[in-house]
Design an enzyme around this catalytic site. Structure first.
Site, PDB file in Angstrom:
ATOM      1  N   ILE A  70       4.380 -10.953  -2.769  1.00  0.00           N
ATOM      2  CA  ILE A  70       4.067 -11.663  -1.532  1.00  0.00           C
ATOM      3  C   ILE A  70       4.493 -10.832  -0.317  1.00  0.00           C
ATOM      4  O   ILE A  70       5.679 -10.598  -0.093  1.00  0.00           O
ATOM      5  CB  ILE A  70       4.741 -13.050  -1.494  1.00  0.00           C
ATOM      6  CG1 ILE A  70       4.348 -13.855  -2.744  1.00  0.00           C
ATOM      7  CG2 ILE A  70       4.364 -13.795  -0.206  1.00  0.00           C
ATOM      8  CD1 ILE A  70       2.844 -13.960  -3.001  1.00  0.00           C
TER       9      ILE A  70
ATOM     10  N   GLY B 168      -3.481 -12.857 -11.170  1.00  0.00           N
ATOM     11  CA  GLY B 168      -3.823 -11.935 -10.107  1.00  0.00           C
ATOM     12  C   GLY B 168      -5.231 -12.215  -9.648  1.00  0.00           C
ATOM     13  O   GLY B 168      -5.481 -13.160  -8.916  1.00  0.00           O
TER      14      GLY B 168
ATOM     15  N   ARG C 118      -3.450  25.514  12.148  1.00  0.00           N
ATOM     16  CA  ARG C 118      -3.199  26.289  10.943  1.00  0.00           C
ATOM     17  C   ARG C 118      -4.089  27.520  10.903  1.00  0.00           C
ATOM     18  O   ARG C 118      -5.321  27.404  10.986  1.00  0.00           O
ATOM     19  CB  ARG C 118      -3.456  25.406   9.721  1.00  0.00           C
ATOM     20  CG  ARG C 118      -3.393  26.107   8.393  1.00  0.00           C
ATOM     21  CD  ARG C 118      -1.971  26.439   8.002  1.00  0.00           C
ATOM     22  NE  ARG C 118      -1.909  26.970   6.657  1.00  0.00           N
ATOM     23  CZ  ARG C 118      -0.833  27.550   6.149  1.00  0.00           C
ATOM     24  NH1 ARG C 118       0.263  27.662   6.892  1.00  0.00           N
ATOM     25  NH2 ARG C 118      -0.842  28.000   4.913  1.00  0.00           N
TER      26      ARG C 118
ATOM     27  N   GLU D  99      -5.545  -8.906  -1.475  1.00  0.00           N
ATOM     28  CA  GLU D  99      -6.557  -9.859  -0.997  1.00  0.00           C
ATOM     29  C   GLU D  99      -7.873  -9.669  -1.745  1.00  0.00           C
ATOM     30  O   GLU D  99      -8.950  -9.715  -1.178  1.00  0.00           O
ATOM     31  CB  GLU D  99      -6.741  -9.767   0.523  1.00  0.00           C
ATOM     32  CG  GLU D  99      -5.556 -10.379   1.253  1.00  0.00           C
ATOM     33  CD  GLU D  99      -5.749 -10.491   2.742  1.00  0.00           C
ATOM     34  OE1 GLU D  99      -6.871 -10.814   3.165  1.00  0.00           O
ATOM     35  OE2 GLU D  99      -4.775 -10.266   3.458  1.00  0.00           O
TER      36      GLU D  99
ATOM     37  N   GLN E 232      -5.945  17.080   1.436  1.00  0.00           N
ATOM     38  CA  GLN E 232      -6.572  18.325   1.002  1.00  0.00           C
ATOM     39  C   GLN E 232      -6.616  19.352   2.134  1.00  0.00           C
ATOM     40  O   GLN E 232      -6.348  20.535   1.928  1.00  0.00           O
ATOM     41  CB  GLN E 232      -7.986  18.026   0.478  1.00  0.00           C
ATOM     42  CG  GLN E 232      -8.648  19.178  -0.256  1.00  0.00           C
ATOM     43  CD  GLN E 232      -7.934  19.484  -1.567  1.00  0.00           C
ATOM     44  OE1 GLN E 232      -7.254  18.635  -2.130  1.00  0.00           O
ATOM     45  NE2 GLN E 232      -8.068  20.719  -2.028  1.00  0.00           N
TER      46      GLN E 232
ATOM     47  N   THR F 163      -0.716 -15.148  -5.454  1.00  0.00           N
ATOM     48  CA  THR F 163      -0.625 -14.314  -6.656  1.00  0.00           C
ATOM     49  C   THR F 163       0.611 -14.643  -7.496  1.00  0.00           C
ATOM     50  O   THR F 163       1.694 -14.860  -6.970  1.00  0.00           O
ATOM     51  CB  THR F 163      -0.585 -12.826  -6.247  1.00  0.00           C
ATOM     52  OG1 THR F 163      -1.734 -12.567  -5.462  1.00  0.00           O
ATOM     53  CG2 THR F 163      -0.588 -11.912  -7.461  1.00  0.00           C
TER      54      THR F 163
ATOM     55  N   GLY G 125      -0.892  22.424   0.687  1.00  0.00           N
ATOM     56  CA  GLY G 125       0.451  22.173   0.160  1.00  0.00           C
ATOM     57  C   GLY G 125       1.293  21.359   1.120  1.00  0.00           C
ATOM     58  O   GLY G 125       2.098  20.518   0.703  1.00  0.00           O
TER      59      GLY G 125
ATOM     60  N   PHE H  57       1.525 -15.580   3.026  1.00  0.00           N
ATOM     61  CA  PHE H  57       0.628 -16.395   2.224  1.00  0.00           C
ATOM     62  C   PHE H  57       0.913 -16.094   0.760  1.00  0.00           C
ATOM     63  O   PHE H  57       1.005 -14.939   0.361  1.00  0.00           O
ATOM     64  CB  PHE H  57      -0.827 -16.054   2.563  1.00  0.00           C
ATOM     65  CG  PHE H  57      -1.834 -16.873   1.817  1.00  0.00           C
ATOM     66  CD1 PHE H  57      -2.131 -18.169   2.219  1.00  0.00           C
ATOM     67  CD2 PHE H  57      -2.509 -16.335   0.720  1.00  0.00           C
ATOM     68  CE1 PHE H  57      -3.076 -18.926   1.529  1.00  0.00           C
ATOM     69  CE2 PHE H  57      -3.456 -17.089   0.041  1.00  0.00           C
ATOM     70  CZ  PHE H  57      -3.733 -18.388   0.437  1.00  0.00           C
TER      71      PHE H  57
END
Lengths: 385, 261, 398
Positions: A157, A131, A268, A364, A337, A126, A341, A123
Site C-alpha cells: 500500500i 493482486g 560526453r 494500479e 544506454q 491489494t 557505464g 488506497f
C-alpha cells in the site's frame, strides 16, 4: 513540448510545480532514494504552495481543478523524482473515492485536511493473494451494531503508514464474490488498525509501501463509502480516474531521463567529439522524444475527456496508462544506454529513472490487466453494434 | 501589525558580463530579479504576519517594470504593493532614495515595522535601510538573523556581528535589515500566483507624497559618479597538474616566502 | 539665513540650546532665539526639536559654509576598548590623504573607559584624537552613536570622514550621513585626492565587482566613505609621534536610545572571523560532508588562517552561515584564499575575487574557479590538502 493549449491557470500550475521540482525535489531525490525516508519536507512545500488540493473542489478547501491539473502536477514532480511525486499522486488515489462516492458528511470530514496538505491519503485493495485478481480478497468486514469489524490485511500500500486517511476495500459478503466487496474510510490510529513492515523496493524508494493489518478493527458504520457491495465499483471508477495520473508519472520520469541524456550526450566526448554528434545517439534521442510526446498527448487527451464530463472512458484511461508506462520503461532504459557505464552507477541520475519507471507497468493494474480492460471494452463495443 | 517590506528589482549580477570591445556592461538579456536579500525580508514580513497578524505591504522604488517584482512578492504572501515611480526620482543616490522611500512609507502611514534586505546586490551599499530609518526618525536594528518576539511595543531580535550575535531590544515602530540566515524563503503558492495576476498595484508619484523636490533625483543626491571603468582582469594563473605530491611541492615552494611575510 | 524658529510650535523646552555645538541658541521669553552670528546652519537643532519648531531650508543642495570644513577624520571603531584593525588601515590611508590636502588627521573614538587607546592612535598617525567617553557608549548602539558622532562632526567640520565597512560602520555612518545630509560611498577599495579640485575620489566595485565606479561628493561635507577591511595597508607605528587628545563631553540627551543590547553572544565557531583573516581556506560542495572540513581546519591552523565555505556547503548544513563567502555571505579579501572543492560559481567569486592571491584545488580542470586562480592544483583535494598541510608545516617550521 507540443503546445497543448493549456489555460493560463494550468500554465501557472505547471510553472509552480516545475519550480518546486527544481528547487525542492531534485536536490533531495538521491538522498531519499537511498534512505527510503518519507519526504515530509517536500510535502510541506507542496502544501504551502496549495498543490495538495489541486484537484479537490473549492468548497472543501481545494483549488477546484480536475484530472488535467492532477496530471500536470504529477508529470512535473516525476521529472525530478517519481517516488516523491507519489506522496502527491497516491494521495489523489486515496482521495478520489471519497470525492466520487463520499456523502456530504464524509467529504466535509476528510477532504479539507487533504486539500490543505495537513494529511495525506492512501488506497488499499491489494492483498498477498489478491493482486490482479482482486476478487480473491480475504479481508472481511462484518457489521456489528453501529460499526463494522475488519479483519485481514492489505499489502503493497503506497503511502501506507504515512497517510492519515485510508480507503480500504473489504468483503462484506463473501458469497457474492465481486459484488460482495465494500469500501470503507479508515483513519490512522483506529483501534485494531496497524502497519506491517515497510518494503525495500527497486524503485520509487522515496515513497513508502507498507502492509495494513486489521485485527478486529472497529470502523464506524458512517465510514462505509457508497453502499455495501459497491467496493469494486468504487475501485474501478477510482482507477478510471487515477490511471492518467500514473500515465503522467511515467511521462515525467521518461522526460526527466531524456533531459539528462540530452545534456550528457552534449558533454560526453568520445572519438574526439561529443557523442551527441553521432547519428546513432541522435536517432535514439529522436525515438525517445517522439515516444514521450505521443504518450503525453494520449494522457492529456484522456485527462481532458474525463474533465469534460464524459461517462465512459475506462478503455482510454487504461490505454494511456499502458502506453505511457511501457514507453517510460523503454525510454529510461535507452537513457541508461546513452550514459553507458556511467548510466549504470548511482552517481548519475538515469539508473534511478529506470528503476522508478518499472513500477508504472505494475501498480494500479499491470500492463496486462490494462490490456484486459481495453480488450473487454472493445468486445463489448462490438456486441453493441 | 502593519508591516512594510522595502524591496528592489535588480539585474541578476551573476549574469552581467563586460563587453571586451567597449569595456561596458552588457545588460541585454540579463534578467531582472528581486534583490536576493529582499527575498528574506519579504519572507520575514509574511512570517511576522503569520505570527502576529496584520498586513504586509511591499514597496519598491524604480521604473514602471519594477511592478513585476512587486507581483512576485504577492505570490509569496504580500498583501499590498506600492510602486514608487517618477521621472523625478531618476539619478537618486542612497541619500535621495532613502528620503523618497521614507516619504512613501510616511504616506502609507501607521507602520509598525519596516523590513529591508541587508543590502542590494547591484550597489552593495547597505545604506538605504538605515537611511529610511533616519529620515523617519525610527530606531533600527541591522543584520538581524532572528526575531525572538514582539510584544508590548517592543521587539527583541538577534543582530549578527563579526564575532557572533547581540540580543537587541528595540521600541516599535522600528526598521530592521535582515540577513540570509533569518529564514528559508517559501516558494510561491498557487493562490498567491492567482492573486498576483490581478492584484492592484498602488502607484505613488512625487506629487502624491509630501516631498521637497530639491531632495529628489540628481539634485537631491550629494554623490556623483565621475567615472566608471572595468577592473583589470587577473593575469592567467599557473595551474599544476599531475601527481599530487609533486603539485603540492610546487605550490608550497612558490608560496612559502609569501606566507612567511 | 535659511533657518527659522516657528514661534507657535516652540514650547521653550531648551533642548536645542544644549544641542547646538556653537552655542548659537538661547532662550528669550520662553522661546528659542538664534544668534545668526554664531549659527553655521549645521542643522543639529532641527533634528533635536521634538516639536518641529525649527526649519532649515537647504538651498541648491549644498553644505553651507562648505569651505570651512577641514581635516581628515577616521572613525576609531573599538570593541571592549580594543581598537579594531581596520582602523589601522584607515589611519594609513587617512595620513596619506591628509598630507596631500595639507591638513591634519584626526581620529574619533566613542566608548567607555577608552582613554588608553589615544596614544596608540597617535603613534599610528593621528594628529588629534577625539574621545567621547560615556557608559552609554560602551557597546555600539545605533542611535546614541549616531547622535554623538553627528554632534562632534558638526562641531569640528572635517572635510573627509572615513569609517570601516564593518557591521558597526555600515550601520552607523549610513545614519550619520543622512543626518548631516551629505554623501556617503560604501565599501571603497581606492581613495585619492583629485589633484585639481581637492575632492576625495572614492572608488568602489559595483554590480558584483563587474565594474568599478569613482564617486565624488562635490557640494557636500564631510565627504564620507566606508572602506573594506584588508584593502589598505595598515599605518606603521611610530612611537615618537605626538598629538593632541581632546575629550569631548556631550549632552546626556544625545546618549539616549530606543534600542538596547540585552546580551552579547560570541559564537565559538566564529572565533576566527573570516573577514579579519589574512589567510582563508575555504571548502565547497566537493568536501562531500561536514566531517571532512577537519582537513581544512588543519591546513588553516598551520597557515594561521580561518576556514571559509561556499554557499553550497552552508546550505547543506556542513558549515555555519557566518563562514559563508560570497554574494549572500561575506565579502573577503585576504592575502591568500585557498578554494578547495569549490567550483567557482559567480556568486562565490564576487565574494573573494579581490583576494591578493587565489589558490584553487579542484578535480575538474574546467571548474570556473581556475579562471580567477593565481595558482591551482588539478587533483583530489582529499589527497592534496593533507599533503599541503604536511609540507607547509615543514616549510614554515610550524
Amino acid at each position: 513540448m507540443l503546445d497543448y493549449l493549456l489555460t493560463d491557470d494550468q500554465k501557472m500550475i505547471r510553472d509552480l510545480c516545475r519550480q518546486i521540482t527544481d528547487e525542492k525535489i531534485r536536490p533531495v531525490s538521491a538522498k531519499y532514494d537511498e534512505t527510503q525516508e518519507f519526504p515530509w519536507d517536500v510535502v510541506k512545500v507542496m502544501a504551502e504552495s496549495d498543490i495538495c488540493g489541486l484537484y479537490i473542489d473549492q468548497q472543501y478547501g481545494g483549488m477546484g481543478g480536475g484530472i488535467m491539473e492532477l496530471v500536470i502536477a504529477t508529470e512535473e514532480f516525476s521529472k525530478g523524482c517519481g517516488g516523491i511525486a507519489l506522496a502527491f499522486a497516491a494521495t489523489a488515489l486515496g482521495t478520489l473515492p471519497i470525492m466520487l462516492f463520499g456523502n456530504e458528511d464524509q467529504k466535509k470530514k476528510y477532504l479539507p485536511d487533504i486539500a490543505s496538505g495537513k494529511k495525506i491519503a492512501a488506497f488499499g485493495i491489494t492483498e498477498p493473494a489478491a493482486g490482479s485478481d482482486a476478487s480473491a480478497m480475504q479481508t472481511t468486514a462484518v457489521l456489528k451494531g453501529d460499526h463494522y469489524v475488519l479483519n485481514g490485511m492489505k499489502h503493497f500500500i503506497t503511502n501506507g503508514g504515512d497517510a492519515e486517511t485510508y480507503v480500504v476495500i473489504a468483503m462484506t459478503d463473501k458469497t457474492k464474490g465481486a459484488r460482495g466487496a465494500s469500501a470503507f474510510i479508515l483513519e490512522k490510529g483506529m483501534k485494531g488498525f496497524e502497519f506491517g513492515k515497510k518494503e525495500d523496493k527497486l524503485g520509487i524508494r522515496a515513497s513508502s509501501t507498507r502492509e495494513l493489518i486489521f485485527t478486529d478493527c472497529k470502523v464506524p458504520k458512517e465510514n462505509l463509502l457508497a453502499k455495501e457491495g459497491m467496493g469494486f465499483i468504487v475501485t474501478m471508477k477510482t482507477f478510471d480516474k487515477s490511471r492518467p495520473g500514473i500515465g503522467a508519472q511515467a511521462v515525467g520520469i521518461a522526460q526527466g531521463s531524456l533531459d539528462a541524456a540530452i545534456e550528457y550526450s552534449r558533454q560526453r566526448h568520445q572519438f574526439g567529439k561529443s557523442i551527441s554528434s553521432f547519428q546513432g545517439i541522435q536517432f535514439m534521442l529522436a525515438d525517445m522524444a517522439t515516444q514521450i510526446e505521443s504518450a503525453r498527448a494520449l494522457v492529456y487527451g484522456v485527462a481532458r475527456m474525463i474533465d469534460s464530463g464524459a461517462k465512459d472512458y475506462s478503455k482510454y484511461s487504461a490505454m494511456c496508462k499502458l502506453c505511457a508506462s511501457e514507453m517510460a520503461m523503454k525510454v529510461t532504459t535507452d537513457a541508461v544506454q546513452i550514459f553507458g557505464g556511467y548510466g549504470y552507477i548511482k552517481e548519475y541520475p538515469v539508473e534511478k529513472y529506470m528503476r522508478d519507471a518499472k513500477i508504472t507497468q505494475i501498480y494500479e493494474g499491470t500492463s496486462q490487466i490494462q490490456k484486459n480492460v481495453i480488450g473487454l471494452a472493445l468486445i463489448k463495443e462490438a456486441l453493441k453494434k | 501589525m502593519k508591516i512594510v517590506v522595502c524591496m528592489k528589482q535588480v539585474p541578476d549580477t551573476t549574469q552581467v558580463k563586460i563587453d571586451p570591445q567597449t569595456n561596458t556592461l552588457v545588460r541585454e538579456g540579463v534578467q531582472s530579479i528581486i534583490n536576493p536579500f529582499d527575498v528574506y525580508a519579504i519572507e520575514e514580513g509574511v512570517r511576522l504576519r503569520e505570527r502576529f497578524g496584520g498586513t504586509v505591504t511591499v514597496v519598491t522604488m524604480g521604473p514602471p517594470q519594477a511592478e513585476n517584482a512587486l507581483r512576485e512578492a504577492i505570490t509569496v504572501g504580500a498583501d499590498e504593493a506600492v510602486l514608487v515611480s517618477d521621472r523625478a526620482f531618476a539619478g537618486s543616490d542612497t541619500l535621495a532614495t532613502g528620503y523618497i522611500l521614507a516619504m512613501a512609507i510616511k504616506k502609507i502611514g501607521d507602520v509598525d515595522i519596516i523590513i529591508c534586505g541587508k543590502q542590494a546586490s547591484d550597489g552593495d551599499t547597505a545604506q538605504v535601510g538605515p537611511g529610511i530609518a533616519t529620515q523617519l526618525d525610527l530606531p533600527q536594528v541591522t543584520y538581524v538573523n532572528k526575531i525572538e518576539d514582539i510584544k508590548d511595543g517592543h521587539a527583541v531580535m538577534h543582530r549578527m556581528t563579526e564575532e557572533g550575535y547581540e540580543i537587541v531590544q528595540t521600541s516599535m515602530p522600528c526598521l530592521i535589515t535582515v540577513v540570509k540566515e533569518i529564514n528559508e524563503p517559501r516558494l510561491p503558492s498557487l493562490k498567491g500566483k492567482m492573486k498576483a495576476k490581478s492584484a492592484p498595484i498602488k502607484a505613488m508619484k512625487a506629487i502624491d507624497m509630501d516631498v521637497d523636490e530639491s531632495r529628489l533625483g540628481l539634485t537631491g543626491s550629494p554623490t556623483w559618479v565621475s567615472k566608471i571603468f572595468t577592473p583589470p582582469s587577473r593575469p592567467k594563473g599557473e595551474i599544476f597538474e599531475g601527481e599530487a605530491d609533486a603539485c603540492a611541492d610546487k605550490l608550497v615552494s612558490t608560496l612559502k616566502d609569501h606566507l612567511k611575510g | 539665513m535659511g533657518i527659522e524658529i516657528i514661534k507657535d510650535k516652540c514650547t521653550g523646552c531648551t533642548i536645542c540650546t544644549k544641542v547646538c555645538p556653537f552655542c548659537a541658541l538661547t532662550m528669550a521669553d520662553k522661546k528659542a532665539v538664534i544668534d545668526f552670528d554664531k549659527c553655521t546652519l549645521c542643522g543639529a537643532c532641527v533634528d533635536s526639536c521634538k516639536f518641529h519648531a525649527i526649519e532649515l531650508k537647504r538651498e541648491n543642495s549644498r553644505t553651507p559654509n562648505l569651505e570651512q570644513y577641514k581635516g581628515v577624520w577616521v572613525f576609531g571603531e573599538q570593541k571592549k576598548g580594543k581598537i579594531q584593525s581596520v582602523v589601522f588601515e584607515l589611519l594609513g590611508k587617512g595620513r596619506e590623504l591628509a598630507d596631500k590636502r595639507g591638513v591634519e588627521l584626526s581620529c574619533v573614538v566613542l566608548g567607555h573607559n577608552i582613554q588608553g587607546c589615544a596614544e596608540e592612535l597617535i603613534h599610528l598617525g593621528a594628529d588629534n584624537v577625539y574621545i567621547v567617553d560615556a557608559s552609554e557608549l560602551e557597546n555600539f548602539i545605533d542611535e546614541a552613536y549616531t547622535k554623538v558622532l553627528v554632534n562632534v562632526i558638526r562641531k569640528y567640520r572635517p572635510e573627509i570622514f572615513l569609517c570601516g565597512a564593518t557591521v558597526l560602520g555600515r550601520s552607523l555612518v549610513s545614519r550619520v550621513a543622512v543626518k548631516l545630509h551629505t554623501g556617503l560611498t560604501a565599501d571603497c577599495t581606492a581613495l585619492d585626492i583629485d589633484p585639481k579640485e581637492g575632492f576625495l575620489m572614492q572608488t568602489r566595485p559595483a554590480f558584483g565587482g563587474n565594474i568599478m565606479a569613482t564617486i565624488l561628493s562635490k557640494n557636500h561635507r564631510p565627504q564620507m566613505a566606508t572602506v573594506r577591511h584588508k584593502v589598505f595597508k595598515a599605518a606603521v607605528v611610530n612611537k615618537s609621534r605626538t598629538g593632541k587628545v581632546i575629550k569631548e563631553t556631550v549632552d546626556r540627551t544625545l546618549l539616549t536610545s530606543r534600542t538596547k543590547i540585552l546580551d552579547i553572544v560570541e559564537e565559538v565557531t566564529a572565533t576566527v572571523n573570516i573577514a579579519e583573516a589574512d589567510i582563508i581556506v575555504s571548502g565547497g560542495r566537493g568536501m562531500k560532508g561536514p566531517e571532512n572540513f577537519a582537513i581544512l581546519e588543519e591546513l588553516a591552523q598551520v597557515l594561521g588562517g580561518a576556514v571559509g565555505s561556499s554557499r553550497a556547503a552552508v546550505d547543506s548544513g556542513w558549515m555555519p552561515y557566518s563562514h559563508q563567502v560570497g554574494q549572500t555571505g561575506k565579502t573577503v579579501c585576504p592575502k591568500v584564499y585557498i578554494a578547495c572543492g569549490i567550483s567557482g560559481q559567480i556568486q562565490h567569486l564576487v565574494g573573494m575575487q579581490s583576494s591578493e592571491t587565489i589558490i584553487a584545488i579542484n578535480k575538474d580542470p574546467d571548474a570556473p574557479i581556475f579562471t580567477v586562480a593565481d595558482f591551482g592544483i588539478v587533483g583530489d583535494l582529499f589527497e592534496v590538502v593533507p599533503l599541503l598541510t604536511k609540507k607547509f608545516k615543514a616549510a614554515l617550521n610550524r
